[in-house]
Design a protein around this motif. Structure first.
Motif, PDB file in Angstrom:
ATOM      1  N   MET A 161      33.330  38.110  56.294  1.00  0.00           N
ATOM      2  CA  MET A 161      34.422  37.477  55.584  1.00  0.00           C
ATOM      3  C   MET A 161      34.147  37.368  54.080  1.00  0.00           C
ATOM      4  SD  MET A 161      37.220  36.534  56.582  1.00  0.00           S
ATOM      5  CE  MET A 161      38.619  35.644  56.113  1.00  0.00           C
ATOM      6  N   ILE A 162      32.884  37.272  53.739  1.00  0.00           N
ATOM      7  CA  ILE A 162      32.522  37.145  52.326  1.00  0.00           C
ATOM      8  C   ILE A 162      32.899  38.396  51.533  1.00  0.00           C
ATOM      9  CG2 ILE A 162      30.572  36.914  50.742  1.00  0.00           C
ATOM     10  CD1 ILE A 162      29.313  35.024  52.797  1.00  0.00           C
ATOM     11  N   PRO A 163      32.676  39.618  52.043  1.00  0.00           N
ATOM     12  CA  PRO A 163      33.101  40.798  51.270  1.00  0.00           C
ATOM     13  C   PRO A 163      34.607  40.844  51.028  1.00  0.00           C
ATOM     14  CG  PRO A 163      31.555  41.463  52.975  1.00  0.00           C
ATOM     15  CD  PRO A 163      31.891  40.025  53.214  1.00  0.00           C
ATOM     16  N   VAL A 164      35.383  40.391  51.984  1.00  0.00           N
ATOM     17  CA  VAL A 164      36.845  40.377  51.812  1.00  0.00           C
ATOM     18  C   VAL A 164      37.236  39.409  50.698  1.00  0.00           C
ATOM     19  CG1 VAL A 164      39.019  39.826  52.939  1.00  0.00           C
ATOM     20  CG2 VAL A 164      37.258  41.055  54.201  1.00  0.00           C
ATOM     21  N   GLU A 165      36.593  38.263  50.636  1.00  0.00           N
ATOM     22  CA  GLU A 165      36.877  37.291  49.571  1.00  0.00           C
ATOM     23  C   GLU A 165      36.474  37.829  48.205  1.00  0.00           C
ATOM     24  OE1 GLU A 165      38.402  34.332  49.489  1.00  0.00           O
ATOM     25  OE2 GLU A 165      38.977  34.675  51.588  1.00  0.00           O
ATOM     26  N   ILE A 166      35.342  38.504  48.151  1.00  0.00           N
ATOM     27  CA  ILE A 166      34.893  39.072  46.875  1.00  0.00           C
ATOM     28  C   ILE A 166      35.863  40.148  46.398  1.00  0.00           C
ATOM     29  CG2 ILE A 166      33.091  40.466  45.785  1.00  0.00           C
ATOM     30  CD1 ILE A 166      31.075  38.912  47.513  1.00  0.00           C
ATOM     31  N   ILE A 167      36.307  40.997  47.306  1.00  0.00           N
ATOM     32  CA  ILE A 167      37.289  42.029  46.946  1.00  0.00           C
ATOM     33  C   ILE A 167      38.589  41.384  46.477  1.00  0.00           C
ATOM     34  CG2 ILE A 167      38.735  43.873  47.884  1.00  0.00           C
ATOM     35  CD1 ILE A 167      36.340  44.642  49.652  1.00  0.00           C
ATOM     36  N   GLY A 168      39.015  40.310  47.139  1.00  0.00           N
ATOM     37  CA  GLY A 168      40.234  39.617  46.734  1.00  0.00           C
ATOM     38  C   GLY A 168      40.121  38.999  45.353  1.00  0.00           C
ATOM     39  N   VAL A 169      38.980  38.403  45.047  1.00  0.00           N
ATOM     40  CA  VAL A 169      38.774  37.774  43.742  1.00  0.00           C
ATOM     41  C   VAL A 169      38.756  38.829  42.633  1.00  0.00           C
ATOM     42  CG1 VAL A 169      37.038  36.557  42.346  1.00  0.00           C
ATOM     43  CG2 VAL A 169      37.631  35.709  44.606  1.00  0.00           C
ATOM     44  N   VAL A 170      38.160  39.976  42.911  1.00  0.00           N
ATOM     45  CA  VAL A 170      38.064  41.026  41.900  1.00  0.00           C
ATOM     46  C   VAL A 170      39.395  41.760  41.729  1.00  0.00           C
ATOM     47  CG1 VAL A 170      36.946  43.226  41.369  1.00  0.00           C
ATOM     48  CG2 VAL A 170      35.592  41.316  42.212  1.00  0.00           C
ATOM     49  N   SER A 171      40.127  41.960  42.808  1.00  0.00           N
ATOM     50  CA  SER A 171      41.336  42.786  42.736  1.00  0.00           C
ATOM     51  C   SER A 171      42.558  42.044  42.197  1.00  0.00           C
ATOM     52  CB  SER A 171      41.657  43.360  44.114  1.00  0.00           C
ATOM     53  OG  SER A 171      42.027  42.331  45.000  1.00  0.00           O
ATOM     54  N   LYS A 172      42.610  40.724  42.285  1.00  0.00           N
ATOM     55  CA  LYS A 172      43.797  39.992  41.815  1.00  0.00           C
ATOM     56  C   LYS A 172      44.052  40.179  40.318  1.00  0.00           C
ATOM     57  CE  LYS A 172      43.918  36.511  45.428  1.00  0.00           C
ATOM     58  NZ  LYS A 172      43.739  35.102  45.758  1.00  0.00           N
ATOM     59  N   PRO A 173      43.067  40.031  39.445  1.00  0.00           N
ATOM     60  CA  PRO A 173      43.362  40.269  38.020  1.00  0.00           C
ATOM     61  C   PRO A 173      43.782  41.708  37.725  1.00  0.00           C
ATOM     62  CG  PRO A 173      41.352  39.008  38.230  1.00  0.00           C
ATOM     63  CD  PRO A 173      41.739  39.451  39.613  1.00  0.00           C
ATOM     64  N   PHE A 174      43.207  42.680  38.440  1.00  0.00           N
ATOM     65  CA  PHE A 174      43.607  44.070  38.222  1.00  0.00           C
ATOM     66  C   PHE A 174      45.049  44.306  38.672  1.00  0.00           C
ATOM     67  CE2 PHE A 174      38.969  44.657  38.208  1.00  0.00           C
ATOM     68  CZ  PHE A 174      38.858  45.273  36.973  1.00  0.00           C
ATOM     69  N   ALA A 175      45.446  43.682  39.764  1.00  0.00           N
ATOM     70  CA  ALA A 175      46.834  43.807  40.217  1.00  0.00           C
ATOM     71  C   ALA A 175      47.791  43.196  39.197  1.00  0.00           C
ATOM     72  CB  ALA A 175      47.005  43.142  41.569  1.00  0.00           C
ATOM     73  N   LEU A 176      47.394  42.089  38.592  1.00  0.00           N
ATOM     74  CA  LEU A 176      48.230  41.476  37.563  1.00  0.00           C
ATOM     75  C   LEU A 176      48.317  42.354  36.322  1.00  0.00           C
ATOM     76  CD1 LEU A 176      47.053  37.780  37.843  1.00  0.00           C
ATOM     77  CD2 LEU A 176      49.237  38.718  38.566  1.00  0.00           C
ATOM     78  N   MET A 177      47.205  43.006  35.953  1.00  0.00           N
ATOM     79  CA  MET A 177      47.227  43.902  34.792  1.00  0.00           C
ATOM     80  C   MET A 177      48.137  45.096  35.034  1.00  0.00           C
ATOM     81  SD  MET A 177      43.389  43.995  33.213  1.00  0.00           S
ATOM     82  CE  MET A 177      42.592  44.475  34.732  1.00  0.00           C
ATOM     83  N   ILE A 178      48.096  45.643  36.228  1.00  0.00           N
ATOM     84  CA  ILE A 178      48.951  46.791  36.551  1.00  0.00           C
ATOM     85  C   ILE A 178      50.414  46.384  36.508  1.00  0.00           C
ATOM     86  CG2 ILE A 178      49.609  48.358  38.424  1.00  0.00           C
ATOM     87  CD1 ILE A 178      46.604  48.438  39.140  1.00  0.00           C
ATOM     88  N   ARG A 179      50.734  45.194  37.004  1.00  0.00           N
ATOM     89  CA  ARG A 179      52.118  44.719  36.977  1.00  0.00           C
ATOM     90  C   ARG A 179      52.600  44.525  35.543  1.00  0.00           C
ATOM     91  NH1 ARG A 179      53.446  39.040  39.453  1.00  0.00           N
ATOM     92  NH2 ARG A 179      53.535  38.394  37.308  1.00  0.00           N
ATOM     93  N   LEU A 180      51.753  43.951  34.698  1.00  0.00           N
ATOM     94  CA  LEU A 180      52.108  43.753  33.297  1.00  0.00           C
ATOM     95  C   LEU A 180      52.327  45.086  32.597  1.00  0.00           C
ATOM     96  CD1 LEU A 180      52.421  41.818  30.887  1.00  0.00           C
ATOM     97  CD2 LEU A 180      49.962  41.955  30.577  1.00  0.00           C
ATOM     98  N   TYR A 181      51.436  46.037  32.828  1.00  0.00           N
ATOM     99  CA  TYR A 181      51.565  47.361  32.216  1.00  0.00           C
ATOM    100  C   TYR A 181      52.836  48.067  32.685  1.00  0.00           C
ATOM    101  CZ  TYR A 181      50.679  52.236  31.195  1.00  0.00           C
ATOM    102  OH  TYR A 181      50.810  53.526  30.764  1.00  0.00           O
TER     103      TYR A 181
END
Length: 88
Positions: free
Chosen positions: A1-21
């Motif tokens: 479960m820890i790897p899934v949380e780490i991926i979620g924490v890292v991917s959320k800002p990138f998803a927001l950047m892609i949406r803004l772009y």
């Protein structure tokens, strides 16, 4: 479960950047297509209408850009705040 949380924490800002772009570049594409209408129709009569729509889209694009940047900043701060543990 820890790897899934780490991926979620890292991917959320990138998803927001892609949406803004995507939102900002979509506005640029619309403005470019409205300006190209002048050259497609090869008519001076379409120019004032096209320029009026371009000015409207520029103002709208500016508003959307500021709104998206604000949302990006707030959500990034929220995601970072929930990812960091408090020390008692």
């Amino acid at each position: 479960m820890i790897p899934v949380e780490i991926i979620g924490v890292v991917s959320k800002p990138f998803a927001l950047m892609i949406r803004l772009y995507a939102n900002i570049s979509a506005g640029h594409i619309i403005v470019l297509s409205l300006i190209s209408l002048i050259f497609i129709f090869k008519s001076i009569a379409i120019a004032p209408v096209s320029v009026a729509f371009v000015l409207f889209m520029d103002v709208l694009e500016l508003l959307v850009g500021f709104l998206q940047a604000f949302i990006f900043t707030m959500l990034t701060a929220l995601f970072i705040g929930t990812a960091v543990q408090e020390h008692h």
